[in-house]
Design a protein around this motif. Sequence first.
Motif, PDB file in Angstrom:
ATOM      1  N   ASN A  36      23.722 -21.565 -30.541  1.00 30.18           N
ATOM      2  CA  ASN A  36      24.554 -21.275 -31.705  1.00 30.18           C
ATOM      3  C   ASN A  36      24.102 -22.018 -32.954  1.00 30.18           C
ATOM      4  OD1 ASN A  36      26.284 -19.244 -30.812  1.00 30.18           O
ATOM      5  ND2 ASN A  36      27.599 -20.720 -29.737  1.00 30.18           N
ATOM      6  N   VAL A 244      33.153 -27.109 -34.723  1.00 32.22           N
ATOM      7  CA  VAL A 244      33.279 -25.772 -35.312  1.00 32.22           C
ATOM      8  C   VAL A 244      32.781 -25.794 -36.755  1.00 32.22           C
ATOM      9  CG1 VAL A 244      34.941 -24.008 -36.023  1.00 32.22           C
ATOM     10  CG2 VAL A 244      35.201 -25.141 -33.799  1.00 32.22           C
ATOM     11  N   LEU A 247      28.941 -25.725 -37.275  1.00 30.09           N
ATOM     12  CA  LEU A 247      28.354 -24.381 -37.220  1.00 30.09           C
ATOM     13  C   LEU A 247      28.688 -23.586 -38.486  1.00 30.09           C
ATOM     14  CD1 LEU A 247      29.073 -23.656 -33.471  1.00 30.09           C
ATOM     15  CD2 LEU A 247      26.804 -23.835 -34.512  1.00 30.09           C
ATOM     16  N   ASP A 248      29.920 -23.719 -38.965  1.00 31.67           N
ATOM     17  CA  ASP A 248      30.292 -23.055 -40.217  1.00 31.67           C
ATOM     18  C   ASP A 248      29.402 -23.531 -41.364  1.00 31.67           C
ATOM     19  OD1 ASP A 248      32.311 -21.571 -39.061  1.00 31.67           O
ATOM     20  OD2 ASP A 248      33.965 -22.697 -39.967  1.00 31.67           O
ATOM     21  N   SER A 251      25.826 -22.208 -41.095  1.00 23.83           N
ATOM     22  CA  SER A 251      25.677 -20.773 -41.375  1.00 23.83           C
ATOM     23  C   SER A 251      25.915 -20.456 -42.845  1.00 23.83           C
ATOM     24  CB  SER A 251      26.589 -19.935 -40.466  1.00 23.83           C
ATOM     25  OG  SER A 251      27.946 -20.217 -40.675  1.00 23.83           O
ATOM     26  N   ASP A 260      31.133  -9.684 -43.244  1.00 24.79           N
ATOM     27  CA  ASP A 260      30.688  -8.400 -42.719  1.00 24.79           C
ATOM     28  C   ASP A 260      30.323  -7.469 -43.863  1.00 24.79           C
ATOM     29  OD1 ASP A 260      31.977  -6.251 -40.173  1.00 24.79           O
ATOM     30  OD2 ASP A 260      29.971  -6.869 -40.736  1.00 24.79           O
TER      31      ASP A 260
ATOM     32  N   GLY B 186      33.871  -3.577 -35.183  1.00 22.10           N
ATOM     33  CA  GLY B 186      33.174  -4.824 -34.915  1.00 22.10           C
ATOM     34  C   GLY B 186      32.637  -5.466 -36.170  1.00 22.10           C
ATOM     35  N   SER B 187      31.704  -6.364 -35.995  1.00 23.88           N
ATOM     36  CA  SER B 187      31.150  -7.136 -37.101  1.00 23.88           C
ATOM     37  C   SER B 187      29.740  -7.549 -36.751  1.00 23.88           C
ATOM     38  CB  SER B 187      32.000  -8.393 -37.337  1.00 23.88           C
ATOM     39  OG  SER B 187      31.266  -9.349 -38.074  1.00 23.88           O
ATOM     40  N   VAL B 188      28.896  -7.588 -37.767  1.00 26.86           N
ATOM     41  CA  VAL B 188      27.518  -8.036 -37.556  1.00 26.86           C
ATOM     42  C   VAL B 188      27.484  -9.494 -37.094  1.00 26.86           C
ATOM     43  CG1 VAL B 188      27.095  -8.793 -39.923  1.00 26.86           C
ATOM     44  CG2 VAL B 188      25.188  -7.955 -38.536  1.00 26.86           C
ATOM     45  N   LEU B 189      28.549 -10.231 -37.376  1.00 28.24           N
ATOM     46  CA  LEU B 189      28.584 -11.638 -36.948  1.00 28.24           C
ATOM     47  C   LEU B 189      28.523 -11.766 -35.419  1.00 28.24           C
ATOM     48  CD1 LEU B 189      31.190 -13.311 -39.343  1.00 28.24           C
ATOM     49  CD2 LEU B 189      28.730 -12.959 -39.644  1.00 28.24           C
ATOM     50  N   THR B 191      26.494 -10.491 -33.498  1.00 29.69           N
ATOM     51  CA  THR B 191      25.093 -10.652 -33.077  1.00 29.69           C
ATOM     52  C   THR B 191      24.589 -12.057 -33.375  1.00 29.69           C
ATOM     53  OG1 THR B 191      24.212  -9.970 -35.220  1.00 29.69           O
ATOM     54  CG2 THR B 191      24.632  -8.241 -33.602  1.00 29.69           C
ATOM     55  N   ARG B 192      25.386 -12.843 -34.077  1.00 28.38           N
ATOM     56  CA  ARG B 192      24.936 -14.169 -34.493  1.00 28.38           C
ATOM     57  C   ARG B 192      25.672 -15.299 -33.774  1.00 28.38           C
ATOM     58  NH1 ARG B 192      24.402 -15.125 -40.274  1.00 28.38           N
ATOM     59  NH2 ARG B 192      23.197 -16.854 -39.422  1.00 28.38           N
ATOM     60  N   VAL B 193      26.439 -14.939 -32.760  1.00 31.30           N
ATOM     61  CA  VAL B 193      27.052 -15.928 -31.864  1.00 31.30           C
ATOM     62  C   VAL B 193      26.526 -15.629 -30.475  1.00 31.30           C
ATOM     63  CG1 VAL B 193      29.219 -16.622 -30.770  1.00 31.30           C
ATOM     64  CG2 VAL B 193      29.128 -16.276 -33.239  1.00 31.30           C
ATOM     65  N   GLN B 237      35.279 -18.766 -41.572  1.00 30.18           N
ATOM     66  CA  GLN B 237      34.591 -19.535 -42.620  1.00 30.18           C
ATOM     67  C   GLN B 237      33.105 -19.643 -42.327  1.00 30.18           C
ATOM     68  OE1 GLN B 237      36.744 -20.853 -45.054  1.00 30.18           O
ATOM     69  NE2 GLN B 237      38.204 -19.643 -43.871  1.00 30.18           N
ATOM     70  N   GLY B 238      32.648 -19.045 -41.272  1.00 27.79           N
ATOM     71  CA  GLY B 238      31.257 -19.157 -40.834  1.00 27.79           C
ATOM     72  C   GLY B 238      31.206 -18.857 -39.348  1.00 27.79           C
ATOM     73  N   LEU B 239      30.057 -19.126 -38.730  1.00 28.62           N
ATOM     74  CA  LEU B 239      29.866 -18.691 -37.345  1.00 28.62           C
ATOM     75  C   LEU B 239      30.675 -19.508 -36.339  1.00 28.62           C
ATOM     76  CD1 LEU B 239      26.064 -17.881 -37.444  1.00 28.62           C
ATOM     77  CD2 LEU B 239      27.971 -16.278 -37.332  1.00 28.62           C
ATOM     78  N   GLY B 240      30.980 -20.765 -36.655  1.00 26.17           N
ATOM     79  CA  GLY B 240      31.780 -21.576 -35.750  1.00 26.17           C
ATOM     80  C   GLY B 240      33.205 -21.046 -35.657  1.00 26.17           C
ATOM     81  N   SER B 241      33.837 -20.867 -36.804  1.00 25.72           N
ATOM     82  CA  SER B 241      35.220 -20.384 -36.789  1.00 25.72           C
ATOM     83  C   SER B 241      35.277 -18.913 -36.385  1.00 25.72           C
ATOM     84  CB  SER B 241      35.898 -20.620 -38.141  1.00 25.72           C
ATOM     85  OG  SER B 241      35.105 -20.162 -39.195  1.00 25.72           O
ATOM     86  N   VAL B 244      35.618 -18.988 -32.580  1.00 27.93           N
ATOM     87  CA  VAL B 244      36.980 -19.409 -32.249  1.00 27.93           C
ATOM     88  C   VAL B 244      37.960 -18.266 -32.498  1.00 27.93           C
ATOM     89  CG1 VAL B 244      38.849 -20.992 -32.876  1.00 27.93           C
ATOM     90  CG2 VAL B 244      36.495 -21.843 -32.704  1.00 27.93           C
ATOM     91  N   LEU B 247      38.099 -15.460 -29.845  1.00 30.48           N
ATOM     92  CA  LEU B 247      38.958 -15.769 -28.694  1.00 30.48           C
ATOM     93  C   LEU B 247      40.432 -15.686 -29.072  1.00 30.48           C
ATOM     94  CD1 LEU B 247      36.848 -18.698 -27.233  1.00 30.48           C
ATOM     95  CD2 LEU B 247      37.292 -16.517 -26.096  1.00 30.48           C
ATOM     96  N   ASP B 248      40.763 -16.175 -30.268  1.00 30.16           N
ATOM     97  CA  ASP B 248      42.153 -16.060 -30.735  1.00 30.16           C
ATOM     98  C   ASP B 248      42.572 -14.590 -30.806  1.00 30.16           C
ATOM     99  OD1 ASP B 248      42.525 -18.765 -30.964  1.00 30.16           O
ATOM    100  OD2 ASP B 248      42.468 -18.823 -33.156  1.00 30.16           O
TER     101      ASP B 248
END
Lengths: 260, 260, 260
Positions: A36, A244, A247-248, A251, A260, B186-189, B191-193, B237-241, B244, B247-248
């Motif tokens: 990641n 988290v 990573l934010d 990116s 998106d 979906g979202s292009v994001l 593919t980045r996680v 806010q980016g790939l980390g959130s 998260v 899953l939420d």
Amino acid sequence: MLQPDPLNLVVLDAFRRHSPLVHCITNDVVQSFTANILLALGASPAMVVEPDEAEQFAAIADALLINVGTLTAIQAQAMHRGIEGALAANTPWVLDPVAVGGLTFRSHFCQQIIQQKPSAIRGNASEIIALAGLSGGGRGVDSTDSVVSALPAAQMLARQTGAIVVVTGEVDHLTDGERIRTVKGGSVLMTRVVGTGCALSAVVAACCALPGDRLENIAAGCGFMKQAGSIAAGQSQGLGSFAVGLLDALSGMGGRHEAD
Amino acid sequence: MLQPDPLNLVVLDAFRRHSPLVHCITNDVVQSFTANILLALGASPAMVVEPDEAEQFAAIADALLINVGTLTAIQAQAMHRGIEGALAANTPWVLDPVAVGGLTFRSHFCQQIIQQKPSAIRGNASEIIALAGLSGGGRGVDSTDSVVSALPAAQMLARQTGAIVVVTGEVDHLTDGERIRTVKGGSVLMTRVVGTGCALSAVVAACCALPGDRLENIAAGCGFMKQAGSIAAGQSQGLGSFAVGLLDALSGMGGRHEAD
Amino acid sequence: MLQPDPLNLVVLDAFRRHSPLVHCITNDVVQSFTANILLALGASPAMVVEPDEAEQFAAIADALLINVGTLTAIQAQAMHRGIEGALAANTPWVLDPVAVGGLTFRSHFCQQIIQQKPSAIRGNASEIIALAGLSGGGRGVDSTDSVVSALPAAQMLARQTGAIVVVTGEVDHLTDGERIRTVKGGSVLMTRVVGTGCALSAVVAACCALPGDRLENIAAGCGFMKQAGSIAAGQSQGLGSFAVGLLDALSGMGGRHEAD
């Protein structure tokens, strides 16, 4: 907190445009976080571990990472084959000598493979001192030596192996044996989330695949991580949100908008 | 962004009520994320990998996932035994042929096991084309072909194996060899996680354990992931959130309230 | 929700001051989460898995965790060697008998190693009942028995092995064979994120390395996790942010401020 060095936007842009495919043979604990972190910066991770495939894939990849954190006998075979594939194809490879020194099996293995022209080696002070043969290493994965005290070992190791040697800690020190670069900033919280060092080694591997001066590229890569750490520390509520936020921050680095 | 298909609440409800026990023999990188995605949707994950136990557990589980991302010789044995246990107990099993085509060991392995009546196969376009024997595959884990270009290969593979074949990408395409379903959103994001595709394969396996039309159930499962991706992308806010938030979104899907 | 027991600040302080080095030989799914939970509480995790190194490192570490969730033949060797190293060096070791009972290979293995003086055993009700030889275990990793129903099995097991036995669930029950402690609080969401139980076993191992009454120390450790679960549940938007919040709550526990 020290002020981070200005972000090297030229290298960041190169990193994203080239999107290096990084073949990671790394430890069991950090696989997902490493992938990641690479994805957040725009690189492409792949973990290929069967010995035949490791050799085959190292020749296709842009860089190979060897991390001995959870080394086993069968994994050591895959790493040997991966390094052979990398050398045959002129793929740069990077060593993360996790906990070298105190543990016999990995110490012998690391001493063997540093003979095989690593492009870079990244470790904490205790690991670099131990790898250079100058002491017995830290206790487990934590360094018990200061970064500055490891600089002579780093320079010796760089001259012996031809690698860029990166000693990370409160201030990172990098050397090709002659030149020295330092990278400041970051946050102490980075030492309290598992895998930040291991993931940085993967970033270092990706930097080795970029055009230009390798020492400067790797210093820039260390700077990306330090700056992301600073940003994440400023916004976190604790260690979970810090990871988290790291990573934010990676990116979104350099003003990139993730949406998106 | 395309508008997601309306959420299939009947399948979502069945998913949660049946809470399928999914036996995952999957790659080292995505184990935790796969388990958490299944849990977020209400399924029950279990990773059992020793060959004897893999055969034993595949007979107890509601579905078996085989993902070859970090295939090794010993893991291949466990997968063979798991498939035997699944077939003997009439447990559906699903293949995720990660990076098939470019790498020899896994390609031979996948060609072998698709003879053993998989219930579904999920891959990106390059993987599905390669598995159908129509090309040499992508570079590492990323697809270099479009989903639509893989549809003939998917249909051929579905007819040859009897599996539902799921080609995922910007628009997912599913086929049983005759019927075709598409899932947008979906979202292009995603593919980045790391692990979103691998985790979707686990969801596909869970869907195979539900009563009703398997093609429609799997299409619904793909829709859950697409919709969660859209929601998470809008709030991240980016790939980390983003990870998260994915899953939420899955755990709250369909208005479910997650609290104590 | 039950009110959590008051936080045992004396043990929390001891935990952070001693910062136990916990050698984890644990399952593939929870490695990263386990390490981050230990780090959040102030302990130091290390995963060392090659048999020779496992024996060597168990003697250096402050505690050893053995978790059989993804047990393999080679990993069983490493665990045997780790336990030998631990016993020789008087390092406490802890067993997490994941899914024992239903699966043959791990059940035989667990029956063997509980003869070797574990300091603690932590499992759900079905696992503890199965390990005591009183039933066949749950289905996969989920308990099908109540914690209270497992108490006689826990007491018998504690007397036979000399271990503190910890049965976790809605209310945790701990026993040394004579005394019983209960720990309330927590959140049902903890059962819907992978690795909370496995990580708690690592915390239990760390608690075994602290000075003072081991039963009270472990009860305090269970209380840290329960309280963090309650806090995280109150602030989460779903299962993704719950897992993040759990780490945040642990790292900030007792009013500690995590910042740079």
